[in-house]
Design a protein around this motif. Structure first.
Motif, PDB file in Angstrom:
ATOM      1  N   VAL A 100     -21.936  20.894 157.076  1.00 46.14           N
ATOM      2  CA  VAL A 100     -22.012  21.766 155.913  1.00 46.14           C
ATOM      3  C   VAL A 100     -22.916  21.108 154.879  1.00 46.14           C
ATOM      4  N   ASN A 102     -17.485  19.268 158.930  1.00 45.44           N
ATOM      5  CA  ASN A 102     -16.501  20.306 158.602  1.00 45.44           C
ATOM      6  C   ASN A 102     -15.086  19.911 158.998  1.00 45.44           C
ATOM      7  N   TYR A 125     -18.733  32.853 162.344  1.00 45.62           N
ATOM      8  CA  TYR A 125     -19.180  32.077 161.191  1.00 45.62           C
ATOM      9  C   TYR A 125     -18.006  31.269 160.655  1.00 45.62           C
ATOM     10  N   ASP A 126     -18.189  30.001 160.517  1.00 46.33           N
ATOM     11  CA  ASP A 126     -17.259  29.096 159.844  1.00 46.33           C
ATOM     12  C   ASP A 126     -18.100  28.062 159.114  1.00 46.33           C
ATOM     13  N   PRO A 127     -17.519  27.318 158.180  1.00 47.70           N
ATOM     14  CA  PRO A 127     -18.273  26.199 157.621  1.00 47.70           C
ATOM     15  C   PRO A 127     -18.723  25.254 158.745  1.00 47.70           C
ATOM     16  N   ASN A 165     -22.154  28.424 163.383  1.00 44.83           N
ATOM     17  CA  ASN A 165     -22.886  29.678 163.360  1.00 44.83           C
ATOM     18  C   ASN A 165     -23.167  30.075 164.813  1.00 44.83           C
ATOM     19  N   GLU A 184     -24.415  24.119 162.374  1.00 46.30           N
ATOM     20  CA  GLU A 184     -24.564  24.257 160.936  1.00 46.30           C
ATOM     21  C   GLU A 184     -24.129  25.666 160.549  1.00 46.30           C
ATOM     22  N   SER A 185     -24.070  25.957 159.286  1.00 47.84           N
ATOM     23  CA  SER A 185     -23.521  27.239 158.831  1.00 47.84           C
ATOM     24  C   SER A 185     -24.487  28.403 158.968  1.00 47.84           C
TER      25      SER A 185
END
Length: 337
Positions: free
Chosen positions: A212, A222, A298-300, A303, A322-323
């Protein structure tokens, strides 16, 4: 377009957006994969084809398949009501909520993370320590005593809690933990031998750490941004190749009967003019014909995008640790093929 020319275009996009992750595109005429960035930034461990990535909500379809398998076995039905499947007390829930409504995000039950009202998943774990969230039942205090958001069956409203309830149903009906069920009856049947539901503090080899970006431009993992263990609403870890195998197994009716596969992939809830939701999967149509099936997550620090074009028998998988970034790589592949 030749594979080499396509890779040049994708590489340019990956460099421009500083993409970190792996893509894989597969059809009868095409087989192309490449990895970028680092699975572990501090140790300079590069992402590679066998790297395992978290895919957030991209794995809701695994939960839906598990439910469909139990329906095939006659253990539940899509019209089964919540209180018929679980002996958990939901004091304010409509007792007429069905399995079908939970699968299609039309149940109206309260969510523990409403993506239309909250945009930072990390906020959840300020008051509820994420390291306590290791079993599906650990999510229940986050939503079980809330009132209904909407009338059951009225509208589509994306709902993570609904898929937690579905996972609990899988556990209750099958007698297995959710993760054990999916690994045995989805991953193994599909040949997805590198995939699993892992704990953040017990990660196996070749797992990409999620990153993140901080306001100052630096990066953090994360580790404290997600539940300690992935769950039935999201968070499974896969390789890009395993997801290619998943699409093949699903479309070849290796996971469900042909009739049930058609049910899983049927347009059940309308989201937009041409966009629909089936069971755990988005469906894009054009004049009633299916253009593609879509999975996204999608999460912190996570992707994920994956699509399947039935007319081309084309699968595309893009995993990022990564996000952001997966959508841009996916679109470059789509417009170039």
């Amino acid at each position: 377009m030749k594979n080499s020319d396509l890779l040049v275009k994708i590489n340019k996009t990956a460099k421009r957006i500083q993409f970190s992750g792996t893509f894989y595109a597969k059809s009868k005429e095409l087989s192309l994969t490449e990895s970028y960035g680092y699975a572990n930034r501090s140790e300079k461990v590069k992402n590679e084809s066998k790297t395992r990535y978290g895919i957030a909500s991209g794995c809701k379809i695994f939960t839906a398949i598990a439910i469909c398998q139990l329906v095939e076995e006659g253990k539940i039905s899509f019209s089964s009501k919540l209180n018929e499947c679980l002996d958990i007390d939901f004091p304010y829930f409509d007792q007429n909520v069905t399995i079908h409504q939970l699968l299609t995000h039309t149940s109206g039950i309260p969510d523990y993370f409403d993506e239309e009202e909250m945009d930072d998943y990390e906020e959840l774990w300020v008051t509820t320590p994420m390291y306590h969230i290791r079993e599906l039942k650990d999510f229940l205090p986050l939503f079980k005593n809330k009132e209904m958001q909407d009338a059951a069956g009225r509208t589509f409203h994306y709902n993570n809690a609904g898929y937690i309830v579905l996972g609990l149903t899988v556990e209750k009906v099958s007698g297995l933990t959710f993760s054990d069920y999916i690994e045995r009856f989805v991953f193994q049947k599909a040949g997805m031998m590198e995939s699993g539901y892992f704990e953040m503090d017990k990660l196996p080899a070749k797992v990409a750490l999620g990153y993140v970006q901080k306001p100052d431009g630096g990066w953090k993992t994360n580790t404290y941004s997600l539940p300690a263990k992935s769950a039935s609403d999201g968070g499974a870890y896969v390789t890009a190749e395993d997801m290619i195998l998943f699409w093949k197994a699903l479309m070849d009716d290796q996971l469900l009967t042909p009739e049930m596969t058609r049910t899983l992939l049927k347009s059940m809830a309308e989201i937009d003019e041409d966009l629909f939701y089936g069971y755990g999967v988005y469906i894009l149509k054009e004049e009633e014909a299916v253009v593609k099936y879509i999975l996204m997550g999608y999460d912190p620090g996570v992707n994920f995008r994956s699509v399947y074009y039935p007319d081309k028998q084309l699968s595309i998988v893009v995993c990022s640790n990564e996000s952001e970034g997966a959508y841009e790589i996916l679109k470059e592949i789509e417009v170039s093929i």
